[in-house]
Design a protein around this motif. Structure first.
Motif: not given
Length: 195
Positions: A127-142
């Protein structure tokens, strides 16, 4: 040497080599040979890691839904997520954070030749947060991997231009530990390492 990690600093909560959670700051140095200057780019990630644990699709989705519900109040940039794609445009669809929607968003590892599912490698979600809230964040889960030599993980990564506060990093670490229970025996250590 271009793109090499000069140092990494980690605050880890760990009980063994296979079960731990870390907050890591990486520094990547880029040298420009034409102009003789260096740019140091720092990036942060929070990771929870645990060994082989066979779990159903629903159990993994419940863990991820719990993580996402704990992340949302920490920062506006962690309230909505999109499935990663090859480009920002292809990653524009927001993923619902309900258990059933997360179950449908999972990716399964498949064999190259016959495309059959490899169940022992578990399920993945990117997942990716779409650069919301001034942050470019990703979440990777296995999650749900029960292969002997492979583990499971949940990693929240910030781009180099997104600098989270220590409180936010600690909140993400706490949320990851509560959602995925990476340390089963309760013995907790905080470590500071640099490479």
């Amino acid at each position: 040497r271009r793109g090499e990690y000069a140092d990494s600093v980690a605050v880890c909560r760990g009980v063994s080599r296979k079960r731990h959670a870390c907050v890591v700051r990486r520094t990547r140095n880029y040298w420009n040979s034409d102009y003789s200057y260096a740019i140091a780019m720092k990036s942060y990630f929070v990771g929870a890691y645990w060994g082989s644990r066979r779990e159903s699709r629903e159990a993994c989705a419940e863990r991820i839904a719990q993580l996402l519900s704990r992340l949302a109040p920490l920062h506006p940039g962690l309230a909505a997520w999109q499935k990663k794609g090859r480009s920002a445009r292809s990653a524009s669809r927001v993923v619902d954070t309900t258990v059933s929607a997360i179950q449908n968003a999972f990716t399964e590892n498949r064999r190259d030749i016959d495309k059959s599912v490899i169940p022992e490698l578990g399920l993945s979600l990117f997942l990716w947060n779409g650069s919301r809230g001034g942050f470019d964040v990703s979440l990777d889960v296995t999650c749900g991997s029960f292969a002997e030599k492979l583990g499971n993980f949940a990693v929240v990564s910030f781009s180099a231009r997104s600098v989270p506060s220590l409180d936010l990093l600690q909140g993400i670490l706490s949320a990851s530990i509560h959602a995925f229970d990476p340390d089963d025996d309760g013995d907790v250590d905080l470590l500071l390492r640099s490479r």
